[in-house]
Design a protein around this motif. Sequence first.
Motif, mmCIF file in Angstrom:
data_model
loop_
_atom_site.group_PDB
_atom_site.id
_atom_site.type_symbol
_atom_site.label_atom_id
_atom_site.label_comp_id
_atom_site.label_asym_id
_atom_site.label_seq_id
_atom_site.Cartn_x
_atom_site.Cartn_y
_atom_site.Cartn_z
ATOM 1 N N ASP A 1 6.777 23.237 -18.444
ATOM 2 C CA ASP A 1 7.106 21.834 -18.679
ATOM 3 C C ASP A 1 7.022 21.579 -20.186
ATOM 4 O O ASP A 1 6.074 22.024 -20.841
ATOM 5 C CB ASP A 1 6.111 20.935 -17.939
ATOM 6 N N TYR B 1 14.696 19.301 -11.520
ATOM 7 C CA TYR B 1 14.196 19.236 -12.905
ATOM 8 C C TYR B 1 14.089 20.632 -13.505
ATOM 9 O O TYR B 1 14.475 20.858 -14.659
ATOM 10 C CB TYR B 1 12.850 18.510 -12.904
ATOM 11 N N ALA B 2 13.585 21.584 -12.730
ATOM 12 C CA ALA B 2 13.482 22.963 -13.220
ATOM 13 C C ALA B 2 14.860 23.515 -13.565
ATOM 14 O O ALA B 2 15.041 24.162 -14.610
ATOM 15 C CB ALA B 2 12.800 23.848 -12.172
ATOM 16 N N GLU C 1 -0.982 28.658 -6.964
ATOM 17 C CA GLU C 1 -0.094 28.822 -8.120
ATOM 18 C C GLU C 1 0.102 30.308 -8.398
ATOM 19 O O GLU C 1 -0.823 31.010 -8.779
ATOM 20 C CB GLU C 1 -0.666 28.100 -9.340
ATOM 21 N N ASN D 1 9.881 12.576 -20.501
ATOM 22 C CA ASN D 1 10.716 13.704 -20.058
ATOM 23 C C ASN D 1 12.168 13.273 -19.883
ATOM 24 O O ASN D 1 13.096 13.973 -20.300
ATOM 25 C CB ASN D 1 10.188 14.268 -18.731
ATOM 26 N N HIS E 1 1.629 23.130 -17.131
ATOM 27 C CA HIS E 1 2.308 22.991 -15.837
ATOM 28 C C HIS E 1 3.474 23.975 -15.761
ATOM 29 O O HIS E 1 4.427 23.892 -16.541
ATOM 30 C CB HIS E 1 2.797 21.552 -15.695
ATOM 31 N N ASP E 2 3.386 24.904 -14.823
ATOM 32 C CA ASP E 2 4.468 25.868 -14.555
ATOM 33 C C ASP E 2 5.303 25.319 -13.395
ATOM 34 O O ASP E 2 4.834 25.237 -12.264
ATOM 35 C CB ASP E 2 3.864 27.234 -14.201
ATOM 36 N N LEU E 3 6.561 24.975 -13.687
ATOM 37 C CA LEU E 3 7.428 24.407 -12.644
ATOM 38 C C LEU E 3 7.806 25.432 -11.582
ATOM 39 O O LEU E 3 8.290 25.065 -10.509
ATOM 40 C CB LEU E 3 8.695 23.827 -13.277
ATOM 41 N N THR F 1 11.276 22.460 -3.331
ATOM 42 C CA THR F 1 9.962 22.960 -3.733
ATOM 43 C C THR F 1 9.043 23.142 -2.536
ATOM 44 O O THR F 1 8.207 24.045 -2.517
ATOM 45 C CB THR F 1 9.301 22.010 -4.757
ATOM 46 N N LEU G 1 13.017 25.957 -6.319
ATOM 47 C CA LEU G 1 12.855 25.195 -7.556
ATOM 48 C C LEU G 1 13.365 23.759 -7.443
ATOM 49 O O LEU G 1 14.288 23.479 -6.689
ATOM 50 C CB LEU G 1 13.587 25.915 -8.693
ATOM 51 N N SER G 2 12.796 22.889 -8.248
ATOM 52 C CA SER G 2 13.203 21.483 -8.278
ATOM 53 C C SER G 2 14.461 21.315 -9.123
ATOM 54 O O SER G 2 14.807 22.167 -9.947
ATOM 55 C CB SER G 2 12.080 20.631 -8.877
#
Length: 202
Positions: A155, A47-48, A147, A6, A161-163, A39, A44-45
């Motif tokens: 991702d 990364y997101a 979730e 990543n 994987h849903d961020l 998070t 959100l992170s």
Amino acid sequence: LLPLVNTKLLKDYNAIDPRLRQLVFIVKHWARQREVNETYRGTLSSYAYVLMCIHTLQTRSPPILPCLQSMEPTYNKEVEGKSCMFYDRVETLRGKSLNTEPLPQLLLAFFDYWAWRHDYANSVMSIRVGGCLSKAEKNWTKRVGNERHLICIEDPFETTHDLGRVVDHRSIGVLRDEFVRAAKLLREDSDPLPKLFDKITR
């Protein structure tokens, strides 16, 4: 390890056009100031937000960034049972975009999209395809455990994987309100940045 792949993908996108790094820096600073980057509190992170910035530059007309995962792969690794393939000879892509939009315009485009244009009910943002997928094809239409899939950010390699899965019914309202606030400031205020980065405590 997947995090290393990543990181390489994001580094390669950064190497194509300097506007990505600049946009990410501003969006991350905004998210910290407005407290929508945690998070554990349902937002959100970092990364997101990086993926969201890449998506913005992939979907401009003409595009600023290509979709590296849809190009002929020059990097191919099997990591944790997942096939990680993309074009990584990014030196051949530098300076090739015909898009000359300045950073302020791209910042507005980012917030404008997430304020009003993204279809939260049906769409999944995906830099893997350089656009959006449908929630139905990802089977992300209903809550499973914790979730919730209220804002869906795929991702690029771990595609199940849903961020955005950590975002709940309270925090999605906070996020969308902040996107709208930012977009309105950038559209209407003659000096928007002091208000855009106004520190909030929730």
